[in-house]
Design a protein around this motif. Structure first.
Motif, PDB file in Angstrom:
ATOM      1  N   GLY A  16       0.852  -1.188   0.000  1.00 55.91           N
ATOM      2  CA  GLY A  16       0.000   0.000   0.000  1.00 55.91           C
ATOM      3  C   GLY A  16       0.890   1.240   0.000  1.00 55.91           C
ATOM      4  O   GLY A  16       2.055   1.177  -0.415  1.00 55.91           O
ATOM      5  N   PHE A  17       0.350   2.356   0.477  1.00 54.55           N
ATOM      6  CA  PHE A  17       1.131   3.604   0.525  1.00 54.55           C
ATOM      7  C   PHE A  17       2.469   3.377   1.226  1.00 54.55           C
ATOM      8  O   PHE A  17       3.504   3.859   0.782  1.00 54.55           O
ATOM      9  CB  PHE A  17       0.341   4.687   1.275  1.00 54.55           C
ATOM     10  N   SER A  18       2.465   2.613   2.345  1.00 55.65           N
ATOM     11  CA  SER A  18       3.700   2.422   3.120  1.00 55.65           C
ATOM     12  C   SER A  18       4.715   1.558   2.381  1.00 55.65           C
ATOM     13  O   SER A  18       5.882   1.927   2.243  1.00 55.65           O
ATOM     14  CB  SER A  18       3.408   1.714   4.448  1.00 55.65           C
ATOM     15  N   GLY A  19       4.252   0.403   1.931  1.00 55.19           N
ATOM     16  CA  GLY A  19       5.171  -0.561   1.328  1.00 55.19           C
ATOM     17  C   GLY A  19       5.800  -0.034   0.047  1.00 55.19           C
ATOM     18  O   GLY A  19       6.993  -0.265  -0.215  1.00 55.19           O
ATOM     19  N   SER A  64      -1.384  12.612  -0.380  1.00 53.65           N
ATOM     20  CA  SER A  64      -0.552  12.194  -1.514  1.00 53.65           C
ATOM     21  C   SER A  64       0.906  12.272  -1.075  1.00 53.65           C
ATOM     22  O   SER A  64       1.214  12.931  -0.083  1.00 53.65           O
ATOM     23  CB  SER A  64      -0.807  13.123  -2.700  1.00 53.65           C
ATOM     24  N   TYR A  65       1.774  11.607  -1.824  1.00 52.68           N
ATOM     25  CA  TYR A  65       3.200  11.592  -1.463  1.00 52.68           C
ATOM     26  C   TYR A  65       3.845  12.954  -1.721  1.00 52.68           C
ATOM     27  O   TYR A  65       3.478  13.656  -2.667  1.00 52.68           O
ATOM     28  CB  TYR A  65       3.946  10.589  -2.333  1.00 52.68           C
ATOM     29  N   GLN A  66       4.863  13.252  -0.907  1.00 53.22           N
ATOM     30  CA  GLN A  66       5.642  14.474  -1.109  1.00 53.22           C
ATOM     31  C   GLN A  66       7.105  14.169  -1.417  1.00 53.22           C
ATOM     32  O   GLN A  66       7.904  15.074  -1.577  1.00 53.22           O
ATOM     33  CB  GLN A  66       5.563  15.338   0.149  1.00 53.22           C
ATOM     34  N   PHE A  67       7.450  12.862  -1.480  1.00 55.68           N
ATOM     35  CA  PHE A  67       8.882  12.534  -1.553  1.00 55.68           C
ATOM     36  C   PHE A  67       9.515  12.891  -2.891  1.00 55.68           C
ATOM     37  O   PHE A  67      10.731  12.972  -3.005  1.00 55.68           O
ATOM     38  CB  PHE A  67       9.133  11.059  -1.221  1.00 55.68           C
ATOM     39  N   ASP A  68       8.708  13.106  -3.901  1.00 56.81           N
ATOM     40  CA  ASP A  68       9.269  13.403  -5.218  1.00 56.81           C
ATOM     41  C   ASP A  68       8.576  14.652  -5.773  1.00 56.81           C
ATOM     42  O   ASP A  68       7.373  14.645  -6.019  1.00 56.81           O
ATOM     43  CB  ASP A  68       9.042  12.214  -6.150  1.00 56.81           C
ATOM     44  N   GLU A  69       9.359  15.713  -5.925  1.00 56.38           N
ATOM     45  CA  GLU A  69       8.786  16.996  -6.345  1.00 56.38           C
ATOM     46  C   GLU A  69       8.114  16.875  -7.725  1.00 56.38           C
ATOM     47  O   GLU A  69       7.028  17.403  -7.943  1.00 56.38           O
ATOM     48  CB  GLU A  69       9.890  18.069  -6.345  1.00 56.38           C
ATOM     49  N   TYR A  90      -3.572   6.409  -8.786  1.00 52.80           N
ATOM     50  CA  TYR A  90      -2.379   7.142  -8.348  1.00 52.80           C
ATOM     51  C   TYR A  90      -1.312   6.161  -7.859  1.00 52.80           C
ATOM     52  O   TYR A  90      -0.140   6.252  -8.241  1.00 52.80           O
ATOM     53  CB  TYR A  90      -2.787   8.119  -7.239  1.00 52.80           C
ATOM     54  N   LEU A  91      -1.726   5.199  -7.041  1.00 54.90           N
ATOM     55  CA  LEU A  91      -0.749   4.239  -6.501  1.00 54.90           C
ATOM     56  C   LEU A  91      -0.177   3.362  -7.614  1.00 54.90           C
ATOM     57  O   LEU A  91       1.006   3.010  -7.597  1.00 54.90           O
ATOM     58  CB  LEU A  91      -1.388   3.409  -5.385  1.00 54.90           C
ATOM     59  N   ASN A  92      -1.002   3.034  -8.586  1.00 54.79           N
ATOM     60  CA  ASN A  92      -0.497   2.275  -9.735  1.00 54.79           C
ATOM     61  C   ASN A  92       0.497   3.111 -10.531  1.00 54.79           C
ATOM     62  O   ASN A  92       1.524   2.618 -10.991  1.00 54.79           O
ATOM     63  CB  ASN A  92      -1.661   1.833 -10.634  1.00 54.79           C
ATOM     64  N   HIS A  93       0.174   4.383 -10.659  1.00 54.92           N
ATOM     65  CA  HIS A  93       1.075   5.302 -11.361  1.00 54.92           C
ATOM     66  C   HIS A  93       2.428   5.370 -10.643  1.00 54.92           C
ATOM     67  O   HIS A  93       3.487   5.307 -11.271  1.00 54.92           O
ATOM     68  CB  HIS A  93       0.410   6.684 -11.427  1.00 54.92           C
ATOM     69  N   ILE A 439       3.181   8.203   7.092  1.00 55.72           N
ATOM     70  CA  ILE A 439       3.873   7.053   6.514  1.00 55.72           C
ATOM     71  C   ILE A 439       5.250   7.485   6.008  1.00 55.72           C
ATOM     72  O   ILE A 439       6.270   6.838   6.285  1.00 55.72           O
ATOM     73  CB  ILE A 439       3.023   6.453   5.369  1.00 55.72           C
ATOM     74  N   GLU A 440       5.270   8.598   5.299  1.00 54.75           N
ATOM     75  CA  GLU A 440       6.560   9.057   4.749  1.00 54.75           C
ATOM     76  C   GLU A 440       7.546   9.361   5.877  1.00 54.75           C
ATOM     77  O   GLU A 440       8.737   9.054   5.777  1.00 54.75           O
ATOM     78  CB  GLU A 440       6.345  10.306   3.885  1.00 54.75           C
ATOM     79  N   GLN A 441       7.040   9.955   6.950  1.00 54.59           N
ATOM     80  CA  GLN A 441       7.903  10.262   8.092  1.00 54.59           C
ATOM     81  C   GLN A 441       8.532   8.973   8.641  1.00 54.59           C
ATOM     82  O   GLN A 441       9.724   8.911   8.902  1.00 54.59           O
ATOM     83  CB  GLN A 441       7.050  10.935   9.171  1.00 54.59           C
TER      84      GLN A 441
END
Ligand code: N01
Length: 533
Positions: A16-19, A64-69, A90-93, A439-441
């Motif tokens: 999922g988002f975490s993995g 949504s994720y922030q790790f990639d600008e 989005y997750l598939n992308h 999760i990102e943290q």
């Protein structure tokens, strides 16, 4: 099981988002890892929860994720609050864009994880193979194990039996069907208006009425999107400074000190536009029972205005502290009860007596049905972890260790379980925050820790028992200051009979962030490295 051993730096459980982010981050840091995923595709929660009306109630620009600008600049959300299919897209992308699928094993269910103390290796047994790794990372989600209550006669039901938390991939057609739904939490509150528009009859079996705020969902406001994107990184940083990690929730004024006029105006404004942010109208709503009552009364009055039949309105009016159970956000929920095909059944007054082959009975009536939906929630926060037979030092079972209450240090590490990390585990803000940044943290913290260990030639990290005890005391002391503990909810295990009734999320993203940073700055205070057996 063929017993073929494969060595990795880390096994990651869940895609999922975490993995997904965990895989990306470890790969970038030069670690070898593999994601083991039970489903046949990525998505985790957003794969399993595809019931009609499933939608996120945190604004898309924040969920949504922030790790990639580049990713956060390029992706455009269609609506203020995204529906499940768009989040899954989005997750598939993300999985494609970062080429993650090559390191994910689908249809792979983790059965057990054993720590081999002699070789300092985790052995993970799946339905297919055995994997060896130095680290084991549970990216298993907080709401992944459906709660299926033991209802009398359920096994005799011959119609279609569904659970909102494990919804089939093929769409379910409710046309001309008589449908029963048990439970009135977020999942039910989102799905009822959609199902009611298709079904011939919809019977809603309610045990506890719930508060819900209108989502006022709308197509994405392009101006707001541009504004956020023009300063996305700062925007995300600012959000970590808010109590729940979500923008726009905070207000400093106290409801008890405000005038009636001011309260009505503030509550009305937030009712009209803020969804979950309704609870941010005043800073004391979750801390002061009297203030909480003022907000609860406002919502109860709204329900009276929305529901035509006042007996039904009364039944739909919750009596507990607002926000004590997770606040729901809906699209037309209360008004749905004005439809002639929608019927509310009060289980508090007349519980389910029996489920038969194509009907449900209580004392007063028997309801003929074709489809039965369990919207009965999850074994939350710990369920997906204890569902796996995890054994640490000296063969200690995690399930046993947590029997009298789940204890974790920072929601990241557990004593007796070396080199095992949990992403958004018990004792972290997790479900009382915006899940994606939390999760990102955690993923960043875990990766940094693994890099630090490599640089400092450490093989094994483990939290101490005392650090864990002190941490969980802190979690509970903070919760004691709030109304959360005064309400039975899945936050405190009350929805699962066998579960210990402990409050598990850490309330307060900023203090949490400060503390996990301080732990690192103090050379991972509260953890020990390379402890001898
Ligand atoms: O589950 P719940 P959910 N007989 O546990 C009832 C997230 N989520 O799937 O309150 C009869 O909230 C139970 O009654 P009671 C969100 O965090 C997010 O709806 O225990 N009824 C309750 O009414 C949410 O909080 C979104 O008396 C029984 C219901 O079932 C979490 O998931 C959308 C029963 C369960 O409600 C869980 O929500 C959806 C029984 N034996 C979900 N057992 C977003 O928008 C249970 N109930 C992001």
């Amino acid at each position: 099981m063929v017993g073929k051993d494969i060595k990795y730096d880390a096994i990651i459980v869940g895609a999922g988002f975490s993995g997904l982010y965990m895989m990306h981050k470890l790969r970038k840091a030069g670690f070898s890892a593999v994601v083991l995923e039970k489903a046949d595709q990525v998505g985790g929660t957003w794969h399993w929860n595809r019931y009609p009306g499933a939608r996120c109630d945190i604004p898309s620009l924040q969920y949504s994720y922030q790790f990639d600008e580049d990713l956060q600049q390029e992706w455009s959300w269609g609506e203020k609050y995204s529906a499940q299919p768009e989040i899954l897209d989005y997750l598939n992308h993300v999985a494609d864009r970062f080429d993650l699928r090559k390191d994910i094993l689908f249809n792979t269910e983790v059965i057990s994880c054993d720590f081999d103390e002699d070789n300092l290796v985790w052995k993970t047994v799946t339905n297919a193979e055995v994997y060896e790794s130095r680290f084991c990372i549970m990216a298993t989600g907080c709401l992944s194990v459906p709660n299926k209550p033991n209802l009398p006669g359920l096994e005799d039901f011959e119609g279609e039996l569904l659970h909102t938390g494990s919804w089939p991939v093929e769409p379910v057609d409710f046309t001309d069907k008589k449908v029963a739904i048990i439970g009135t939490g977020s999942s039910s509150i989102q799905s009822i208006p959609v199902i009611a528009n298709q079904a011939e009859e919809l019977y809603v079996f309610q045990r506890t009425a719930n508060y819900s705020i209108p989502s006022n969902n709308a197509p994405m406001d392009k101006e707001e999107e541009s504004l956020v994107k023009s300063r996305y990184q700062e925007f995300r940083k600012e959000n970590y400074l808010n109590g729940f990690g979500i923008a726009g929730l905070e207000e400093e004024a106290l409801a008890v000190e405000a005038t009636e006029e001011d309260r009505q105006a503030k509550f009305e404004k937030r009712w009209e536009s803020e969804g979950l942010g309704f609870l941010g109208a005043y800073s004391d709503l979750m801390f002061d029972k009297e203030s909480n009552k003022l907000a609860a009364n406002f919502v109860r009055e709204k329900i009276k205005g929305l529901v035509e039949d006042q007996e039904t309105a009364e039944l739909l009016s919750p009596q507990h502290c607002i926000g004590g159970k997770r606040l729901c956000v809906d699209t037309g929920y209360f008004k749905t009860f004005n439809q002639p095909n929608v019927h509310l059944i009060n289980l508090k007054e007349d519980p389910i007596k029996e489920i038969q082959s194509l009907s449900i009975s209580n004392e007063a009536d028997t309801y003929e049905i074709d489809i039965l939906i369990l919207a009965t929630g999850f074994d939350a926060i710990t369920g997906a972890i204890t569902n796996i037979d995890i054994k640490g030092r000296r063969g200690v079972s995690l399930k046993n260790q947590w029997e009298s209450g789940a204890k974790s240090y920072l929601g990241l590490g557990i004593s007796n379980f070396p080199n095992l990390f949990t992403v958004t585990g018990p004792g972290s803000p997790s479900v009382l925050s915006n899940m994606v940044p939390s999760i990102e943290q955690h993923v960043n913290w875990i990766t940094d820790c693994m890099v630090w260990m490599a640089e400092n030639k450490k093989s094994v990290i483990e939290s101490t028992h005392s650090a864990e005890e002190e941490w969980m005391s802190q979690v509970n002391e903070i919760a004691d200051l709030t109304v959360y503990k005064q309400v039975e909810s899945w936050y405190n295990g009350s929805n699962i009979k066998e579960k210990s009734k402990d409050f598990l999320p850490y309330i307060g993203v900023p203090t949490y962030t400060e503390q996990i940073t301080e732990v690192v700055n103090n050379d991972y205070q509260g953890f020990v490295f390379d402890k001898s057996n």
